[in-house]
Design a protein around this motif. Structure first.
Motif, PDB file in Angstrom:
ATOM      1  N   LEU A  80     -16.501   1.168  -1.829  1.00  0.00           N
ATOM      2  CA  LEU A  80     -15.439   1.026  -0.828  1.00  0.00           C
ATOM      3  C   LEU A  80     -14.106   1.535  -1.381  1.00  0.00           C
ATOM      4  O   LEU A  80     -13.363   2.235  -0.684  1.00  0.00           O
ATOM      5  N   PHE A  81     -13.824   1.209  -2.628  1.00  0.00           N
ATOM      6  CA  PHE A  81     -12.570   1.650  -3.248  1.00  0.00           C
ATOM      7  C   PHE A  81     -12.541   3.168  -3.415  1.00  0.00           C
ATOM      8  O   PHE A  81     -11.480   3.785  -3.388  1.00  0.00           O
ATOM      9  N   HIS A  82     -13.720   3.750  -3.583  1.00  0.00           N
ATOM     10  CA  HIS A  82     -13.801   5.202  -3.668  1.00  0.00           C
ATOM     11  C   HIS A  82     -13.344   5.815  -2.342  1.00  0.00           C
ATOM     12  O   HIS A  82     -12.628   6.830  -2.321  1.00  0.00           O
ATOM     13  N   TYR A 120     -10.018   8.207  -1.553  1.00  0.00           N
ATOM     14  CA  TYR A 120     -10.051   9.483  -0.827  1.00  0.00           C
ATOM     15  C   TYR A 120      -9.016   9.491   0.287  1.00  0.00           C
ATOM     16  O   TYR A 120      -8.283  10.478   0.482  1.00  0.00           O
ATOM     17  N   PHE A 121      -8.936   8.400   1.034  1.00  0.00           N
ATOM     18  CA  PHE A 121      -7.950   8.307   2.117  1.00  0.00           C
ATOM     19  C   PHE A 121      -6.521   8.425   1.583  1.00  0.00           C
ATOM     20  O   PHE A 121      -5.693   9.154   2.131  1.00  0.00           O
ATOM     21  N   LEU A 168       2.775   4.481   4.353  1.00  0.00           N
ATOM     22  CA  LEU A 168       1.695   5.207   5.025  1.00  0.00           C
ATOM     23  C   LEU A 168       0.452   5.368   4.155  1.00  0.00           C
ATOM     24  O   LEU A 168      -0.658   5.474   4.671  1.00  0.00           O
ATOM     25  N   CYS A 169       0.629   5.378   2.839  1.00  0.00           N
ATOM     26  CA  CYS A 169      -0.529   5.535   1.950  1.00  0.00           C
ATOM     27  C   CYS A 169      -1.230   4.209   1.646  1.00  0.00           C
ATOM     28  O   CYS A 169      -2.453   4.157   1.560  1.00  0.00           O
ATOM     29  N   LEU A 195      -7.556  13.124  -7.703  1.00  0.00           N
ATOM     30  CA  LEU A 195      -8.942  13.222  -8.166  1.00  0.00           C
ATOM     31  C   LEU A 195      -9.706  14.258  -7.357  1.00  0.00           C
ATOM     32  O   LEU A 195     -10.294  15.183  -7.887  1.00  0.00           O
ATOM     33  N   PHE A 196      -9.705  14.098  -6.035  1.00  0.00           N
ATOM     34  CA  PHE A 196     -10.473  14.989  -5.176  1.00  0.00           C
ATOM     35  C   PHE A 196      -9.792  16.351  -5.079  1.00  0.00           C
ATOM     36  O   PHE A 196      -8.592  16.478  -5.280  1.00  0.00           O
TER      37      PHE A 196
END
Length: 348
Positions: A48-50, A54-55, A85-86, A142-143
């Protein structure tokens, strides 16, 4: 490099998941780790944290590099808006998921002071710290979303003329299109494209009062100011209007050189060379402002490339002051294409 970064992130996610699931029960860690149910919850939380990660990175990248309304915000407002917002949606989603799971288990609710005074902070503080780190150091992404987006933006910038010809618009429309893209994005590449189109439509001439946009950089001496033009030529300017050196597009990079930033591709786009001293015992790190390849080729064809390098060396003091200031959002907003039409003098 990416694999190593991913391993660090994975370790961080697992530690974060462990801290969140333990909460105030840190003293019971060994007993809980032995329970199969806790192990399954830990794995599910990490997954879930992953998704949260990403979001957050997608949102932060859009705010920092894409959204025009965010770029137009006041400098003091950007930081709180970014944090809100993040992290706000992630906090809300996480609380709702926990409340749903708790309701399924014992028909309870997480919306009470006990949770928000204790376990809530084990999630909120690390999350906020991570979002703050992204704001100040976007390179910790990361992504690979930013890289892909950057490539797309670069492709968009480099294909203006090609796309325009494909949809059948004439040169005048291309000019208007380039200026419109500049006004919307504030990407200087579009202004450069605009003047390249103008050059294609008319023969090159440097008669009369010469506009600033035709000049790449100035070399100021005690007796006369020389101008290096976009076609590679170098001319002494008579009746030189020294006020042009205060033009927002012109940046002083060393004691004698002033560069027209229209011809500089990017804020970090300078190359580093090692200059060996006369006695060959010492090497100095020298930074040279990089120009668009077509412009630099034209200059090299007419002038000594070594002399051009010397003129484009950027001193550390000028880099930290003038050069860096040009790329700040507040300064970029004040740039006006009409200032590039300012006359600088004549060659005769």
């Amino acid at each position: 490099m990416y694999l190593r970064k991913y391993v660090f992130y994975l370790i961080g996610i697992l530690i974060f998941s462990l801290v969140v699931n333990l909460g105030t029960a840190m003293d019971d860690i060994s007993l809980r780790m032995k329970k199969p149910m806790f192990q399954q919850v830990l794995i599910a939380t990490a997954a879930l944290f992953h998704c949260y990660l990403y979001f957050i990175q997608r949102m932060s990248y859009r705010l920092l590099y894409i959204c025009p309304w965010y770029k137009n915000l006041h400098t003091g407002t950007k930081f709180p808006v970014f944090i809100l917002l993040c992290s706000g949606p992630v906090l809300l989603i996480n609380v709702l998921i926990l409340n749903f799971l708790l309701a399924q288990r014992n028909h309870g609710s997480i919306f009470n002071w006990d949770y928000f005074q204790t376990d809530f902070w084990f999630f909120f503080i690390p999350l906020t710290c991570y979002v703050i780190s992204l704001y100040f150091k976007p390179k910790v992404f990361l992504f690979r979303v930013p890289k892909e987006k950057k490539v797309q933006l670069s492709q968009q910038e480099n294909s203006i003329t090609k796309v325009a010809s494909e949809i059948g618009i004439n040169a005048i429309d291309q000019e208007n299109w380039s200026l419109k893209l500049w006004e919307e994005s504030r990407v200087i590449k579009f202004v450069f494209e605009y003047y390249q189109i103008r050059l294609q439509k008319q023969e090159w001439n440097i008669e009369g009062n010469i506009p600033l946009w035709k000049i790449v950089f100035f070399e100021k001496t005690a007796s006369i100011t020389f101008a290096y033009f976009a076609n590679g030529e170098k001319w002494g300017i008579h009746h030189f209007d020294s006020t042009v050196l205060d033009n927002r597009w012109v940046v002083k990079i060393n004691q004698s050189s002033y560069v027209n930033m229209l011809y500089v591709p990017d804020k970090s786009d300078y190359r580093v060379v090692l200059k060996v001293s006369d006695d060959k015992k010492k090497e100095n790190r020298v930074e040279i402002v990089r120009l668009y390849a077509t412009i630099r080729t034209a200059l090299n064809a007419v002038n000594d490339p070594g002399k051009i390098d010397l003129m484009l060396v950027i001193s550390r003091r000028m880099k930290d002051k003038n050069y860096a200031n040009f790329w700040k959002d507040d300064f970029q907003k004040q740039l006006n294409v009409r200032d590039l039409e300012e006359g600088v003098g004549s060659i005769r």
